[in-house]
Design an enzyme around this catalytic site. Structure first.
Site, PDB file in Angstrom:
ATOM      1  CE  LYS A 156     -52.374  11.117 -21.186  1.00  0.00           C
ATOM      2  NZ  LYS A 156     -50.957  10.849 -21.516  1.00  0.00           N
TER       3      LYS A 156
HETATM    4  C1  LIG Z   1     -50.609  10.040 -22.523  1.00  0.00           C
HETATM    5  C2  LIG Z   1     -49.215  10.169 -22.972  1.00  0.00           C
HETATM    6  C3  LIG Z   1     -48.833   9.856 -24.288  1.00  0.00           C
HETATM    7  C4  LIG Z   1     -49.789   9.277 -25.299  1.00  0.00           C
HETATM    8  O1  LIG Z   1     -50.758  10.215 -25.724  1.00  0.00           O
HETATM    9  P1  LIG Z   1     -52.060   9.706 -26.512  1.00  0.00           P
HETATM   10  O2  LIG Z   1     -52.881  10.933 -26.697  1.00  0.00           O
HETATM   11  O3  LIG Z   1     -52.726   8.707 -25.611  1.00  0.00           O
HETATM   12  O4  LIG Z   1     -51.614   9.092 -27.782  1.00  0.00           O
HETATM   13  C5  LIG Z   1     -47.512  10.071 -24.660  1.00  0.00           C
HETATM   14  N1  LIG Z   1     -46.606  10.530 -23.780  1.00  0.00           N
HETATM   15  C6  LIG Z   1     -46.930  10.830 -22.513  1.00  0.00           C
HETATM   16  C7  LIG Z   1     -45.877  11.300 -21.592  1.00  0.00           C
HETATM   17  C8  LIG Z   1     -48.245  10.672 -22.053  1.00  0.00           C
HETATM   18  O5  LIG Z   1     -48.554  10.966 -20.788  1.00  0.00           O
END
Ligand SMILES: *Cc1c(COP(=O)(O)O)cnc(C)c1O
Length: 434
Positions: A107
């Site tokens: 993210k």
């Molecule tokens: C947010 C997150 C996800 C999921 O991603 P999306 O875009 O919401 O599908 C998967 N793995 C980790 C470690 C995350 O932080």
């Protein structure tokens, strides 16, 4: 480039307007009015290009006139100033490691890009934007880190008390400055409900310019396309890769599918889900049934009604048959996830985090004998560093995980949070009086 609301009532918005609003006034998600097509040349020569060149080429059509080229170039350079290595785990199975950013989860890219865009949009205004974000763990840290010190932007993070890991909590509570952490006595769903109510509250919206930093925001969603280009740049096989994406809110995988529709070669996508199986069920039955969230060990994917799935459907004009040609989806339980972490560590000496483990399991299942196929193979996204989930991973591998140097400092920082009950009225009172 304009963006239309998927609810089709609000007027179209520029990239700037869509970023500042987050969600359209009619509560729809913004969606690009045209999908850019990448030239064949660009794809054929991708190995000769720098990450920054790829970033600019991919993002420029989406940003349009909202940001001048030189500024956009700087924003991209700062956003992706760490590695995205494609690591061979065994046979033709590769991990795309997306945890080399400052908060050790994928993210970071979306949060860094969005924060710098908002900083630019606020450059001459003495108005403040208040970013509200509910987090189950990783979003909070990435947003806190990405927005720290950005002029004209205040960040308020709501997280469920005692339901995030130690590293996650330190990442979102220790920065101070323009970042406030609200420790909510409740669940992630409670945090999310308070944020949703805040966006709809007349008094709060009169007093503040509120926006969201969840993946519904186009400035957080769209730059995630870059991972898939970086993966392809490092891909050495003849056939395009199968790509497995650990999915919760479906922002990341939707960005990947968008990149593919724009021209990036991908053989097949797999949406790897935990017990929260709305999409796997939908692909089987054709019925989309949101459910209450189930708590799992891959908690960043604990989503009962994935917000971005409507964007996936829109990409295929709601033609389920076309969608199924390119997308499969799996639901993998906690027991299989733990067993996978154990097995991959013992057999291949690679430490998966619980989210990556879900992605790995689904990929192996899909590839079957194809694991041996020398002309092809697959990639799973390793979306977070295992140290963010130490209890689960250490139990599964029976070994202590080493803490990476770049986060050791966190353990000397002072946690600062504001404790609050899961009550919108309490939250509103606090917001109105700060
Ligand atoms: C947010 C997150 C996800 C999921 O991603 P999306 O875009 O919401 O599908 C998967 N793995 C980790 C470690 C995350 O932080």
């Amino acid at each position: 480039m304009n963006y239309y609301s998927l609810n089709k009532i609000s007027p179209p918005a520029t990239f700037e307007e869509a970023t500042i609003k987050g969600q359209a006034p009619d509560k729809g998600l913004y969606f690009p009015s045209t999908i850019p097509t990448l030239s064949k040349d660009f794809i054929a020569n991708i190995k000769t290009k720098s990450k920054e060149e790829i970033g600019f080429e991919v993002m420029k059509p989406f940003v349009g006139e909202s940001i001048p080229d030189d500024v956009l170039q700087n924003i991209i350079t700062e956003t992706i100033n760490f590695d995205f290595p494609l690591v061979n785990v065994h046979n033709n199975v590769y991990a795309l490691e997306l945890f080399h950013g400052p908060t050790l989860a994928f993210k970071d890219v979306g949060a860094r890009f969005m924060s710098r865009c908002l900083g630019y949009f606020n450059r001459n205004k003495n108005q403040h934007t208040t970013v509200l974000v509910a987090t189950s763990g990783d979003t909070g840290g990435a947003v806190a880190n990405g927005f720290l010190g950005v002029d004209g932007v205040d960040v308020i993070i709501l997280y469920p008390s005692k339901k995030v890991s130690v590293v996650q909590e330190l990442q979102l509570t220790t920065l101070g400055k323009n970042i406030s952490a609200l420790e909510i006595n409740g669940s992630f769903d409670d945090c999310q409900a308070i944020v949703k109510e805040a966006f709809a509250d007349a008094d709060l919206n009169k007093k503040l310019t509120l926006t969201s930093a969840n993946s519904i925001n186009v400035a957080r969603w769209l730059p995630q396309q870059l991972y898939y280009f970086f993966a392809y740049q490092q891909w050495q096989h003849e056939e395009p890769p199968v790509i497995s994406v650990p999915s919760g809110n479906f922002g990341n995988i939707c960005a990947g599918i968008l990149a593919h529709v724009s021209g990036l070669p991908v053989k097949h996508f797999i949406a790897a889900c935990n017990a929260n199986d709305v999409v796997p069920q939908f692909l089987q039955s054709g019925e989309y049934q949101p459910k209450k969230t189930i708590a799992t060990i891959s908690n960043a994917m604990d989503v009962g009604n994935p917000s971005n799935f409507v964007r996936v459907l829109e990409l295929f004009r709601h033609q389920i048959k076309d969608l199924k040609n390119i997308l499969s989806s799996y639901s993998i339980g906690d027991a299989a996830t733990k067993a996978t972490i154990n097995e991959v560590f013992n057999q291949y000496n690679y430490t998966l985090d619980p989210h990556g483990a879900v992605g790995y399991y689904a990929l192996i299942d899909y590839l079957g004998d194809g694991v041996q196929n020398s002309s092809g193979g697959g990639i799973f996204l390793e979306t977070a560093h295992p140290v963010k989930f130490p209890e689960t991973v250490e139990e599964a591998i029976n070994t202590k995980i080493e803490i990476p140097d770049n986060i050791k400092y966190l353990f000397n920082q002072q946690k600062r949070s504001i404790q609050m009950n899961a009550s919108f009225d309490d939250f509103k009172e606090w917001m109105m009086n700060r």
